[in-house]
Each structure stands twice: as structure tokens, then as C-alpha cells.
Design an enzyme around this catalytic site. Structure first.
Site, PDB file in Angstrom:
ATOM      1  N   LYS A 129      -4.107  -5.411   0.587  1.00 53.22           N
ATOM      2  CA  LYS A 129      -2.643  -5.565   0.164  1.00 53.22           C
ATOM      3  C   LYS A 129      -1.942  -6.738   0.502  1.00 53.22           C
ATOM      4  O   LYS A 129      -1.861  -6.962   1.822  1.00 53.22           O
ATOM      5  CB  LYS A 129      -2.055  -4.330   0.619  1.00 53.22           C
ATOM      6  CG  LYS A 129      -0.554  -4.089  -0.111  1.00 53.22           C
ATOM      7  CD  LYS A 129       0.076  -2.707   0.106  1.00 53.22           C
ATOM      8  CE  LYS A 129       1.463  -2.718  -0.860  1.00 53.22           C
ATOM      9  NZ  LYS A 129       2.137  -1.394  -0.417  1.00 53.22           N
ATOM     10  N   GLU A 169     -15.648 -20.857  18.466  1.00 57.21           N
ATOM     11  CA  GLU A 169     -14.566 -21.245  19.457  1.00 57.21           C
ATOM     12  C   GLU A 169     -14.862 -20.431  20.762  1.00 57.21           C
ATOM     13  O   GLU A 169     -14.812 -20.774  21.825  1.00 57.21           O
ATOM     14  CB  GLU A 169     -13.329 -20.984  19.027  1.00 57.21           C
ATOM     15  CG  GLU A 169     -12.546 -22.020  18.158  1.00 57.21           C
ATOM     16  CD  GLU A 169     -11.162 -21.771  18.095  1.00 57.21           C
ATOM     17  OE1 GLU A 169     -10.820 -21.334  17.267  1.00 57.21           O
ATOM     18  OE2 GLU A 169     -10.142 -22.605  19.179  1.00 57.21           O
ATOM     19  N   THR A 223       2.991   6.373  -4.119  1.00 57.38           N
ATOM     20  CA  THR A 223       4.081   6.188  -4.755  1.00 57.38           C
ATOM     21  C   THR A 223       3.568   6.456  -6.234  1.00 57.38           C
ATOM     22  O   THR A 223       4.442   6.900  -7.102  1.00 57.38           O
ATOM     23  CB  THR A 223       4.365   4.607  -4.722  1.00 57.38           C
ATOM     24  OG1 THR A 223       4.841   4.258  -3.560  1.00 57.38           O
ATOM     25  CG2 THR A 223       5.270   4.132  -5.590  1.00 57.38           C
ATOM     26  N   TYR A 251      13.101   5.845  -3.260  1.00 54.06           N
ATOM     27  CA  TYR A 251      12.147   6.940  -3.815  1.00 54.06           C
ATOM     28  C   TYR A 251      11.316   7.528  -2.672  1.00 54.06           C
ATOM     29  O   TYR A 251      11.233   7.200  -1.474  1.00 54.06           O
ATOM     30  CB  TYR A 251      11.245   6.385  -5.012  1.00 54.06           C
ATOM     31  CG  TYR A 251      10.203   5.363  -4.299  1.00 54.06           C
ATOM     32  CD1 TYR A 251      10.315   4.038  -3.937  1.00 54.06           C
ATOM     33  CD2 TYR A 251       8.729   5.965  -3.981  1.00 54.06           C
ATOM     34  CE1 TYR A 251       9.146   3.138  -3.516  1.00 54.06           C
ATOM     35  CE2 TYR A 251       8.190   5.219  -3.270  1.00 54.06           C
ATOM     36  CZ  TYR A 251       8.114   3.898  -3.085  1.00 54.06           C
ATOM     37  OH  TYR A 251       7.171   3.325  -2.592  1.00 54.06           O
ATOM     38  N   THR A 256      -0.558   3.011  -1.794  1.00 46.74           N
ATOM     39  CA  THR A 256      -1.186   1.753  -1.727  1.00 46.74           C
ATOM     40  C   THR A 256      -1.029   0.903  -0.273  1.00 46.74           C
ATOM     41  O   THR A 256      -1.768   0.018   0.009  1.00 46.74           O
ATOM     42  CB  THR A 256      -0.402   0.401  -2.529  1.00 46.74           C
ATOM     43  OG1 THR A 256       0.885   0.661  -2.228  1.00 46.74           O
ATOM     44  CG2 THR A 256      -0.420   1.047  -4.077  1.00 46.74           C
ATOM     45  N   ASP A 257      -0.302   1.296   0.515  1.00 49.75           N
ATOM     46  CA  ASP A 257      -0.167   1.150   1.887  1.00 49.75           C
ATOM     47  C   ASP A 257      -1.677   0.998   2.628  1.00 49.75           C
ATOM     48  O   ASP A 257      -1.945   0.141   3.451  1.00 49.75           O
ATOM     49  CB  ASP A 257       0.951   1.994   2.960  1.00 49.75           C
ATOM     50  CG  ASP A 257       2.547   1.552   2.329  1.00 49.75           C
ATOM     51  OD1 ASP A 257       3.105   2.273   2.741  1.00 49.75           O
ATOM     52  OD2 ASP A 257       2.337   0.632   1.426  1.00 49.75           O
TER      53      ASP A 257
HETATM   54  N1  DGL Z   1       4.740   5.281   1.089  1.00 50.25           N
HETATM   55  C1  DGL Z   1       3.836   4.121   0.534  1.00 50.25           C
HETATM   56  C2  DGL Z   1       2.463   4.685   0.303  1.00 50.25           C
HETATM   57  O1  DGL Z   1       2.242   5.809  -0.062  1.00 50.25           O
HETATM   58  C3  DGL Z   1       4.144   3.383  -0.764  1.00 50.25           C
HETATM   59  C4  DGL Z   1       3.499   2.437  -1.260  1.00 50.25           C
HETATM   60  C5  DGL Z   1       2.713   2.960  -2.286  1.00 50.25           C
HETATM   61  O2  DGL Z   1       2.168   3.912  -2.587  1.00 50.25           O
HETATM   62  O3  DGL Z   1       2.616   1.923  -3.455  1.00 50.25           O
HETATM   63  O4  DGL Z   1       1.295   3.865   0.319  1.00 50.25           O
END
Ligand code: DGL
Length: 339
Positions: free
Chosen positions: A176, A295, A24, A37, A103-104
């Protein structure tokens, strides 16, 4: 990968190479949508050009490794990043590296690089939660922060880091925690390792003196086949059977609670472990540590406890162990830590 010990020449700016992978932070809004986007549109140089004064913090080089959404991150890009970072550090071409990334899966790439980059020079991953064309886009400020951290002498010896939203996280614990908010990244078990603003980089404490666990860069993609089994109420052993049927050499349980799961699944995992499949108990819970022999009795089941490592990172550590030919359960548990 080669270690290196060069220092910044007196009076010179630190040399930082920016390796761009997409995400992103390189995203651009879709013209006909208020929220839509597409990730991975802008280039590494576009990202640098969008941050006024970045060249006053460091002398920058830009390299485009890929331009993908990080939901599509893959083993080959990981290997390309690892080899490029090794080439940069072994050849003393830079004092630090910044990787721009979606970020994913940024926490997974950070964990992988933290375990294959032997140099004590800083590697900082950075992303953004809003595309470059959004109102109050967070990418430019995050990129500036990441370069500041990578250029800071205190950053050496801290392994791979993730920097977003003025916060510095270590690769082991960062995750995340929210689908859309800019403050999404947390380190639930250990907390952030520092903070950064336009004025300064502040680490919470000194770099650890403990040696980092690193492995040779795997020879080729794909990495060894390790699957994650997600535990839930009313579960049977179908996911375990499917993983084994597709040739999994390792299985990570994203267990309920303290790494637990339904009895049919426990029995299937233990049977797999006793046939030589590496089985690691992690938890879907998101914080805390899976206690060994609590456990569930790992000694009797032949399983490994992931301790505080989440399922996605447990999978990567298991892949690196398998890639390095380490299959002894006691040695695998040692790599995850001794509870
Ligand atoms: N398509 C996701 C990625 O590239 C969007 C999340 C992001 O980059 O913030 O991880």
C-alpha cells in the site's frame, strides 16, 4: 497443506468461495460524518448481493471468518483463514478462494497465505479504499474483478494475489503506497502481474515454474515473537533493547537506505545475532533490494539481508521460519534469497 488438481467440469461455472474478514469493503458511513465510516459492518452475503451478475461468473459460497478493520488483523484470524482454505481445497469444495479484507494489512495476510497454502488453486485477496456507502464506492467493482481472477484458469499456480483498481499483484511485492487513493497498491520492484476489466483477465506472463516456498501452518497463535526496529537519524539502541527485553526471537531492521542504521544499533543487532537472535536487514525505503555484504558486512555481523522484501513481510517470513524450527542463519538467508 494439501495440494489439489481438480479442474472445472465442462460447461460448469467455476466454484468460488468468498471468505470475508471485514475492512472498508464491508464498511458503512457514519451517519453524522462526511468522511467517517466504520469498517467491518456488511456481511459476506451483503458484499455478493451488491455486485449484479456475480453469479454469472462463478458459483459462489460465502463464509464469514471475521468482521474487523484490518488494522486489528491478528495471528488467530490468519490461522483460521489458512485452515479454512486448506479444508476447502483438500475437499475439492471450490476452484478458487476470494478473501475480502481491509487494505491496511492486506499485503501481510496475502504474504502469510502465500507461504502456507500449498495448493496451486488461486487465492485472491480484495479490499476497497471507499466504504460501501461512499460516492463511487470501489468495493463492488473490486470484488467482481477478484472473482473474475479467481475463476480464471490462468490464475492457477500463481500463489496468493491481491486485486484492486483493475490491477493484479503478486503477494511478494505488493504494498500500500498511499493513505487514501484508490490507486494505492503498487508492486514497486516487479510491477503488477496482470490487469482485469469487465471483459477479460490479462496476466503479464505465464505462471512461474519455480516452486513456491511454503511452510506447515503454525500450530497455534501467537506466531513467534519478531519485532521491527524502525531506523531514523539520531538513533540509539533503545528499540533493540526493548525488543530483546520483551523476548523477541527475531528482529527486523527497517533500515535507512540500503538497510543501514546508526553504529550503536548495528553493534546491538550484531551482539543479538551472535547470541542466537535472528536479525534481518530490510529497509524503510520502499523499493529496491538490500544488498548483502555491501555497506554492512552481514557475514561479519551475523545478519541476514531481506533483499527486496519490506519490513512487514520480512517479519512474517521470519515468524514462519522460527515456527518451523529453522534458525540456522544460512538457511534463513536462503529463504530470503541469495543476492
Ligand atoms: N480500517 C482499515 C482497514 O480495515 C481501512 C482501510 C481499508 O480497508 O481500506 O484496513
Amino acid at each position: 497443506m494439501a495440494a489439489s488438481s481438480s479442474t472445472v467440469a465442462p460447461g460448469a461455472l467455476p466454484r468460488i468461495t468468498i471468505l470475508a474478514t471485514g475492512g472498508t469493503i464491508a464498511g458503512k458511513a457514519n451517519a453524522n460524518s462526511a468522511v467517517g465510516y466504520t469498517a467491518g459492518q456488511a456481511t459476506a452475503q451483503d458484499l455478493i448481493d451488491a455486485v449484479p451478475g456475480l453469479d454469472k461468473i462463478a458459483t459462489l459460497q460465502a463464509v464469514q471468518i471475521s468482521n474487523i478493520g484490518s488494522q486489528d488483523m491478528n495471528d488467530q484470524v490468519w490461522l483460521d483463514l489458512a485452515h479454512k482454505i486448506d479444508e476447502i481445497f483438500a475437499g475439492d469444495q471450490a476452484d478458487g478462494v476470494v478473501v475480502t479484507h481491509g487494505t491496511d494489512t492486506i499485503e501481510e495476510t496475502a504474504f502469510f497465505l502465500d507461504h502456507v497454502v500449498a495448493s496451486d488453486k488461486p487465492v485472491v485477496l480484495v479490499g476497497s479504499m471507499r466504504p460501501s456507502t461512499a460516492l463511487s464506492a470501489d468495493g463492488p467493482a473490486n470484488l467482481r474483478s477478484a472473482v473474475q481472477v479467481a475463476a480464471d484458469s490462468q490464475a492457477r499456480g500463481r500463489g496468493t494475489m491481491v486485486v484492486l483498481n483493475d490491477t493484479i499483484h503478486g503477494a511478494k511485492d505488493v504494498t500500500k503506497s498511499n493513505t487514501t487513493s484508490v490507486q494505492t497498491f503498487t508492486s514497486p520492484n516487479s510491477g503488477p502481474i496482470g490487469h482485469v476489466d469487465a471483459a477479460a483477465v490479462q496476466f503479464a506472463g505465464p505462471a512461474t515454474t519455480q516452486p513456491r516456498l511454503t511452510f506447515p501452518v503454525p500450530g497455534k497463535a501467537p506466531l513467534p515473537h519478531v519485532d521491527i526496529v524502525y531506523s531514523h537519524a539520531g538513533m540509539d539502541a533503545t528499540q533493540v533493547d526493548d525488543a530483546l527485553g520483551h523476548g523477541a526471537l527475531g528482529i527486523v531492521l527497517a533500515g535507512v537506505g540500503d538497510g543501514n542504521t546508526a553504529k550503536p544499533v548495528v553493534d546491538a543487532l550484531s551482539a543479538a545475532a551472535k547470541r542466537g537472535v535472528l536479525v534481518v536487514r530490510s529497509s524503510r525505503v520502499g523499493s529496491g533490494s538490500v544488498v548483502r555484504n555491501a555497506e554492512l558486512n552481514d557475514d561479519e555481523l551475523g545478519t541476514v539481508s531481506a533483499l527486496g522484501l519490506n519490513p512487514a513481510k520480512s517479519r512474517i517470513l521470519l515468524q514462519l521460519l522460527l515456527s518451523d524450527g529453522i534458525t540456522d542463519v544460512a538457511k534463513v538467508q536462503q529463504a530470503f534469497g541469495d543476492s
